[in-house]
Motif scaffolding. Structure first.
Motif, PDB file in Angstrom:
ATOM      1  N   LEU A   6     -15.045  -4.128  -9.287  1.00 24.94           N
ATOM      2  CA  LEU A   6     -16.247  -3.699  -8.594  1.00 24.94           C
ATOM      3  C   LEU A   6     -15.888  -2.861  -7.361  1.00 24.94           C
ATOM      4  O   LEU A   6     -16.566  -1.880  -7.057  1.00 24.94           O
ATOM      5  CB  LEU A   6     -17.090  -4.912  -8.199  1.00 24.94           C
ATOM      6  N   THR A   7     -14.811  -3.204  -6.685  1.00 19.96           N
ATOM      7  CA  THR A   7     -14.363  -2.440  -5.522  1.00 19.96           C
ATOM      8  C   THR A   7     -13.990  -1.017  -5.924  1.00 19.96           C
ATOM      9  O   THR A   7     -14.322  -0.056  -5.218  1.00 19.96           O
ATOM     10  CB  THR A   7     -13.162  -3.142  -4.854  1.00 19.96           C
ATOM     11  N   GLU A   8     -13.303  -0.860  -7.052  1.00 24.04           N
ATOM     12  CA  GLU A   8     -12.937   0.474  -7.539  1.00 24.04           C
ATOM     13  C   GLU A   8     -14.181   1.281  -7.909  1.00 24.04           C
ATOM     14  O   GLU A   8     -14.260   2.476  -7.634  1.00 24.04           O
ATOM     15  CB  GLU A   8     -12.005   0.365  -8.742  1.00 24.04           C
ATOM     16  N   LEU A   9     -15.164   0.619  -8.510  1.00 21.01           N
ATOM     17  CA  LEU A   9     -16.405   1.299  -8.850  1.00 21.01           C
ATOM     18  C   LEU A   9     -17.167   1.701  -7.588  1.00 21.01           C
ATOM     19  O   LEU A   9     -17.692   2.809  -7.507  1.00 21.01           O
ATOM     20  CB  LEU A   9     -17.275   0.414  -9.741  1.00 21.01           C
ATOM     21  N   GLN A  10     -17.220   0.810  -6.608  1.00 18.47           N
ATOM     22  CA  GLN A  10     -17.907   1.106  -5.355  1.00 18.47           C
ATOM     23  C   GLN A  10     -17.306   2.342  -4.692  1.00 18.47           C
ATOM     24  O   GLN A  10     -18.011   3.139  -4.088  1.00 18.47           O
ATOM     25  CB  GLN A  10     -17.822  -0.095  -4.414  1.00 18.47           C
ATOM     26  N   GLY A  11     -16.004   2.536  -4.822  1.00 24.45           N
ATOM     27  CA  GLY A  11     -15.334   3.698  -4.250  1.00 24.45           C
ATOM     28  C   GLY A  11     -15.767   5.010  -4.875  1.00 24.45           C
ATOM     29  O   GLY A  11     -15.566   6.072  -4.286  1.00 24.45           O
ATOM     30  N   ARG A  12     -16.353   4.975  -6.057  1.00 25.35           N
ATOM     31  CA  ARG A  12     -16.808   6.193  -6.736  1.00 25.35           C
ATOM     32  C   ARG A  12     -18.286   6.489  -6.479  1.00 25.35           C
ATOM     33  O   ARG A  12     -18.794   7.492  -6.963  1.00 25.35           O
ATOM     34  CB  ARG A  12     -16.584   6.064  -8.235  1.00 25.35           C
ATOM     35  N   LEU A  13     -18.968   5.623  -5.790  1.00 26.45           N
ATOM     36  CA  LEU A  13     -20.402   5.800  -5.557  1.00 26.45           C
ATOM     37  C   LEU A  13     -20.674   6.269  -4.137  1.00 26.45           C
ATOM     38  O   LEU A  13     -19.887   6.011  -3.229  1.00 26.45           O
ATOM     39  CB  LEU A  13     -21.140   4.486  -5.834  1.00 26.45           C
ATOM     40  N   ASP A  14     -21.835   6.906  -3.940  1.00 20.88           N
ATOM     41  CA  ASP A  14     -22.202   7.476  -2.648  1.00 20.88           C
ATOM     42  C   ASP A  14     -22.921   6.498  -1.731  1.00 20.88           C
ATOM     43  O   ASP A  14     -23.240   6.851  -0.607  1.00 20.88           O
ATOM     44  CB  ASP A  14     -23.147   8.675  -2.848  1.00 20.88           C
ATOM     45  N   TRP A  15     -23.241   5.347  -2.178  1.00 24.45           N
ATOM     46  CA  TRP A  15     -24.015   4.390  -1.397  1.00 24.45           C
ATOM     47  C   TRP A  15     -23.434   2.993  -1.561  1.00 24.45           C
ATOM     48  O   TRP A  15     -22.653   2.747  -2.479  1.00 24.45           O
ATOM     49  CB  TRP A  15     -25.492   4.413  -1.828  1.00 24.45           C
ATOM     50  N   GLU A  16     -23.824   2.116  -0.692  1.00 22.95           N
ATOM     51  CA  GLU A  16     -23.394   0.716  -0.753  1.00 22.95           C
ATOM     52  C   GLU A  16     -24.316  -0.028  -1.716  1.00 22.95           C
ATOM     53  O   GLU A  16     -25.540   0.047  -1.611  1.00 22.95           O
ATOM     54  CB  GLU A  16     -23.473   0.099   0.648  1.00 22.95           C
ATOM     55  N   LEU A  17     -23.731  -0.730  -2.662  1.00 26.01           N
ATOM     56  CA  LEU A  17     -24.522  -1.453  -3.655  1.00 26.01           C
ATOM     57  C   LEU A  17     -25.174  -2.685  -3.040  1.00 26.01           C
ATOM     58  O   LEU A  17     -24.537  -3.423  -2.291  1.00 26.01           O
ATOM     59  CB  LEU A  17     -23.630  -1.889  -4.824  1.00 26.01           C
ATOM     60  N   ASP A  18     -26.439  -2.922  -3.402  1.00 24.57           N
ATOM     61  CA  ASP A  18     -27.085  -4.168  -2.965  1.00 24.57           C
ATOM     62  C   ASP A  18     -26.771  -5.258  -3.998  1.00 24.57           C
ATOM     63  O   ASP A  18     -26.038  -5.032  -4.957  1.00 24.57           O
ATOM     64  CB  ASP A  18     -28.590  -3.976  -2.757  1.00 24.57           C
ATOM     65  N   GLU A  19     -27.331  -6.434  -3.816  1.00 25.39           N
ATOM     66  CA  GLU A  19     -26.990  -7.575  -4.676  1.00 25.39           C
ATOM     67  C   GLU A  19     -27.346  -7.324  -6.142  1.00 25.39           C
ATOM     68  O   GLU A  19     -26.552  -7.605  -7.037  1.00 25.39           O
ATOM     69  CB  GLU A  19     -27.706  -8.826  -4.166  1.00 25.39           C
ATOM     70  N   ASP A  20     -28.542  -6.797  -6.414  1.00 27.31           N
ATOM     71  CA  ASP A  20     -28.943  -6.517  -7.796  1.00 27.31           C
ATOM     72  C   ASP A  20     -28.075  -5.426  -8.418  1.00 27.31           C
ATOM     73  O   ASP A  20     -27.688  -5.522  -9.583  1.00 27.31           O
ATOM     74  CB  ASP A  20     -30.409  -6.104  -7.861  1.00 27.31           C
ATOM     75  N   GLU A  21     -27.775  -4.402  -7.649  1.00 26.11           N
ATOM     76  CA  GLU A  21     -26.932  -3.324  -8.158  1.00 26.11           C
ATOM     77  C   GLU A  21     -25.506  -3.807  -8.435  1.00 26.11           C
ATOM     78  O   GLU A  21     -24.887  -3.365  -9.400  1.00 26.11           O
ATOM     79  CB  GLU A  21     -26.905  -2.167  -7.165  1.00 26.11           C
ATOM     80  N   ARG A  22     -25.012  -4.723  -7.618  1.00 26.66           N
ATOM     81  CA  ARG A  22     -23.676  -5.293  -7.869  1.00 26.66           C
ATOM     82  C   ARG A  22     -23.670  -6.081  -9.181  1.00 26.66           C
ATOM     83  O   ARG A  22     -22.730  -5.981  -9.967  1.00 26.66           O
ATOM     84  CB  ARG A  22     -23.235  -6.185  -6.713  1.00 26.66           C
ATOM     85  N   ARG A  23     -24.717  -6.840  -9.416  1.00 31.17           N
ATOM     86  CA  ARG A  23     -24.829  -7.604 -10.670  1.00 31.17           C
ATOM     87  C   ARG A  23     -24.841  -6.649 -11.868  1.00 31.17           C
ATOM     88  O   ARG A  23     -24.138  -6.863 -12.863  1.00 31.17           O
ATOM     89  CB  ARG A  23     -26.096  -8.452 -10.641  1.00 31.17           C
TER      90      ARG A  23
END
Length: 152
Positions: A6-23
């Protein structure tokens, strides 16, 4: 099992994921990893090749950015559109044709051509020629199988 975190995926996105988006993102990583294993092979999670990890991250980030597969959206008249380009894959985790080709080749499943010996039903080798007939060109005779009832 997921080939990327999930950390690697977050690095490719332009925004910080919220709880639902992380799920949703965790599910997308697992789905993309399952697809990668089915198109390629089941690599051990800890030693998955870098290319596999990259393709899993691309597919998961594509889904997280646009989980419904919209190609057009308008706020005024509430127009939404889906593309037929990905058919039934629109709105799901998917790999493009090129990504599938890379996974299959990388996994050792490259399509190949092969042949298999075929004989007719109830055919036997003729004992006098051993099942070989002249091929019509210089070289070894061609194997030909036949029934005892036929002329060959």
């Amino acid at each position: 099992m997921a080939y990327a975190t999930l950390t690697e995926l977050q690095g490719r996105l332009d925004w910080e994921l919220d709880e639902d988006e992380r799920r949703i993102a965790v599910g997308a990583l697992e789905d993309a990893s399952d697809l990668a294993a089915s198109y390629g092979r089941a690599w051990p999670e800890a030693t998955a090749p870098r290319l596999v990890k990259t393709l899993v991250l691309k597919a998961a980030s594509r889904y997280v950015r646009n989980p419904n597969g919209y190609t057009q959206s308008r706020a005024g008249d509430e127009t939404l559109a889906w593309s037929e380009a990905h058919g039934r894959d629109a709105g799901s985790v998917y790999f493009t044709r090129e990504e599938i080709r890379l996974l299959t080749e990388f996994g050792g499943r490259k399509p190949t051509f092969s042949s298999a010996p075929v004989t007719a039903w109830e055919s036997t080798l003729r004992p006098d020629r051993g099942g070989l007939v002249p091929a019509g060109y210089p070289g070894d005779p061609f194997p030909m199988f036949s029934s005892d009832r036929g002329p060959w």
